[in-house]
Design a protein around this motif. Structure first.
Motif, short mmCIF file in Angstrom:
data_model
loop_
_atom_site.label_atom_id
_atom_site.label_comp_id
_atom_site.label_asym_id
_atom_site.label_seq_id
_atom_site.Cartn_x
_atom_site.Cartn_y
_atom_site.Cartn_z
N HIS A 7 0.82 -1.21 0.00
CA HIS A 7 0.00 0.00 0.00
C HIS A 7 0.85 1.26 0.00
N PHE A 8 1.90 1.25 0.79
CA PHE A 8 2.79 2.41 0.87
C PHE A 8 4.20 1.92 0.59
N PRO A 9 4.73 2.21 -0.58
CA PRO A 9 5.97 1.57 -1.02
C PRO A 9 7.20 1.91 -0.20
N SER A 10 7.12 2.87 0.69
CA SER A 10 8.26 3.13 1.56
C SER A 10 7.77 3.78 2.85
N LYS A 11 8.64 3.80 3.83
CA LYS A 11 8.29 4.39 5.12
C LYS A 11 8.02 5.88 4.97
N GLU A 12 8.84 6.53 4.18
CA GLU A 12 8.66 7.95 3.96
C GLU A 12 7.32 8.24 3.28
N ASP A 13 6.99 7.41 2.33
CA ASP A 13 5.70 7.56 1.65
C ASP A 13 4.55 7.43 2.66
N LEU A 14 4.69 6.50 3.56
CA LEU A 14 3.67 6.32 4.60
C LEU A 14 3.53 7.59 5.44
N LEU A 15 4.66 8.14 5.87
CA LEU A 15 4.63 9.36 6.68
C LEU A 15 3.93 10.50 5.95
N LEU A 16 4.28 10.67 4.71
CA LEU A 16 3.70 11.79 3.96
C LEU A 16 2.19 11.63 3.80
N HIS A 17 1.75 10.39 3.65
CA HIS A 17 0.30 10.18 3.55
C HIS A 17 -0.40 10.40 4.88
N VAL A 18 0.28 10.03 5.96
CA VAL A 18 -0.27 10.30 7.29
C VAL A 18 -0.47 11.80 7.47
N LEU A 19 0.56 12.56 7.13
CA LEU A 19 0.48 14.01 7.30
C LEU A 19 -0.56 14.62 6.38
N GLU A 20 -0.62 14.09 5.18
CA GLU A 20 -1.56 14.63 4.20
C GLU A 20 -3.00 14.44 4.67
N ARG A 21 -3.27 13.27 5.23
CA ARG A 21 -4.63 13.02 5.70
C ARG A 21 -4.97 13.92 6.87
N ALA A 22 -4.04 14.05 7.82
CA ALA A 22 -4.29 14.91 8.98
C ALA A 22 -4.47 16.35 8.52
N ASP A 23 -3.69 16.74 7.55
CA ASP A 23 -3.75 18.10 7.03
C ASP A 23 -5.07 18.35 6.32
N ALA A 28 9.71 15.27 6.66
CA ALA A 28 8.55 16.14 6.82
C ALA A 28 8.93 17.61 6.95
N HIS A 29 10.19 17.91 6.70
CA HIS A 29 10.63 19.30 6.89
C HIS A 29 9.83 20.28 6.02
N ALA A 30 9.75 19.99 4.74
CA ALA A 30 9.04 20.89 3.83
C ALA A 30 7.58 21.01 4.23
N TYR A 31 7.00 19.88 4.60
CA TYR A 31 5.58 19.88 4.99
C TYR A 31 5.34 20.85 6.13
N PHE A 32 6.14 20.77 7.19
CA PHE A 32 5.87 21.61 8.36
C PHE A 32 6.24 23.07 8.10
N ALA A 33 7.32 23.28 7.35
CA ALA A 33 7.68 24.67 7.03
C ALA A 33 6.53 25.34 6.28
N ARG A 34 5.99 24.64 5.29
CA ARG A 34 4.87 25.19 4.53
C ARG A 34 3.64 25.37 5.40
N ARG A 35 3.39 24.39 6.26
CA ARG A 35 2.21 24.41 7.10
C ARG A 35 2.19 25.64 8.00
N TYR A 36 3.32 25.92 8.66
CA TYR A 36 3.35 27.06 9.55
C TYR A 36 3.27 28.37 8.77
N ALA A 37 3.97 28.41 7.64
CA ALA A 37 3.90 29.61 6.82
C ALA A 37 2.46 29.90 6.42
N GLY A 38 1.75 28.87 5.98
CA GLY A 38 0.36 29.04 5.56
C GLY A 38 -0.54 29.44 6.70
#
Lengths: 225, 225
Positions: free
Chosen positions: A74-90, A143-153
DNA sequence: GTCTATATCACGATAGAC
DNA sequence: GTCTATCGTGATATAGAC
């Protein structure tokens, strides 16, 4: 880890993965989606307890009722899993907060209070955000880019509301100059209270404390304060 | 990990380890201490980037210029190393902040501003605190007790200063009732700003932002505000 | 879509030479 | 006090059967 740095290829824009099999054979995503949600739920739980690096795919898979190999389908890598977790929460955040058009600062603050209430009903997810937001300070964190963007937004949206409220006469005119600073402060109070609260969830009422702060700061910034 | 849960046996009360060899043979701790400090500095750096669980003793040792075996001579386990890192940081805190007797709320706030300045000169260490404070939300984390106590002590000290300042006529009398809430809020702002700042250290001035907040909150709470 | 099996590697900790 | 060697465990990811 970090061998597959472009997991986006297997997900569509909304972050929902569309397995070719499900698309062609049944025309229904329900079953596969349910499994995916279970995996994501379990991942939240594990990332909350140990952060990203120290969580293990095998244990997450076990918690979701499958094997590690099954998870990686379902999630081809651990990083991919993390990004989907964050995306759903977001996505939940965006529906609840960022997408809203606030007509007053008061309305925005009461929405933030509801967000705090939401958090205090979900210790695990709140702890996960605390841990990941802190870990993501490392520029090399997935998740660096994700959180940097999140706080900026977040800060941008809040500062915009504050500025509009000043122009509309709800807040003091000098609000214009300090809108960004106040927005950062509001985000900081929420984050900081979350950290203290997760350390001792029965020590105080997260949403209540934040509401008290919000009322105080709103009074201080109002024209009729 | 977690196999040796009682590493305290090899450290004295102040947390400085006293190898029998150094005590009996030379009567000097200089050489061993220097090495220990190098290890602790490197450990701060690594815990900051990856958190506790995902940091590795071998890499910390390499950064300190020795092997993993050599490191484990000084700190018999990973958990022991973490606790000594926190203890050293805490000692610095106690000297710099908690030990002070503040004569006014204004004095306390200006001390906190200096603490923020201190932080903004040390991104690594600041990130470490962010990560560990968040990870420690898990009751099973080795640093859980440390951080729970730390915040309790910090809030108690600050609330005490605020209450005394109210009695002395510096702050409004209704301060008494909200001292704890305000103290938690102050700690939260500092923590929350740190998280945002580590994500983008060049985005804004940490100490400056906190000073602006401190001045605003002090004005709002003052009798002559 | 989920499984087993396995490749490859890193981890914390111990033992003992020097 | 620092080293090398090694044990036992567990990590991510791949390959291929069903």
């Amino acid at each position: 880890m970090a061998r597959n740095r472009t997991p986006e290829g297997s997900a569509d824009e909304s972050g929902r993965r569309v397995p070719p099999a499900a698309r062609t054979a049944r025309g229904s995503y329900a079953v596969g989606d349910e499994r995916r949600q279970r995996i994501l739920d379990t991942a939240v739980d594990h990332f909350a307890r140990r952060g990203f690096h120290a969580s293990s795919l095998a244990r997450i898979a076990k918690g979701a009722g499958i094997t590690q190999g099954g998870l990686l389908h379902h999630f081809p890598s651990k990083e991919d899993l993390l990004l989907h977790v964050l995306e759903r929460a977001d996505a939940a955040d965006r529906e609840g907060f960022l997408a809203r058009e606030f007509e007053s600062a008061a309305e925005m603050f009461s929405m933030l209070v509801r967000l705090a209430e939401h958090d205090s009903a979900r210790v695990e997810q709140t702890r996960m955000f605390n841990v990941l937001a802190a870990e993501a300070g490392d520029p090399g964190h997935p998740a660096h880019a994700y959180f940097a963007r999140r706080y900026a937004g977040l800060v941008e949206v809040m500062a915009g509301v504050l500025r509009r409220a000043a122009r509309a006469g709800e807040l003091r005119p000098d609000m214009e100059a300090v809108a960004v600073a106040v927005a950062q402060e509001v985000a900081a109070v929420l984050d900081g209270l979350r950290i203290q609260w997760v350390l001792d969830p029965r020590g105080f009422d997260l949403a209540g404390r934040f509401r008290a702060y919000a009322e105080r700061v709103l009074r201080a910034l109002s024209v009729d304060g």
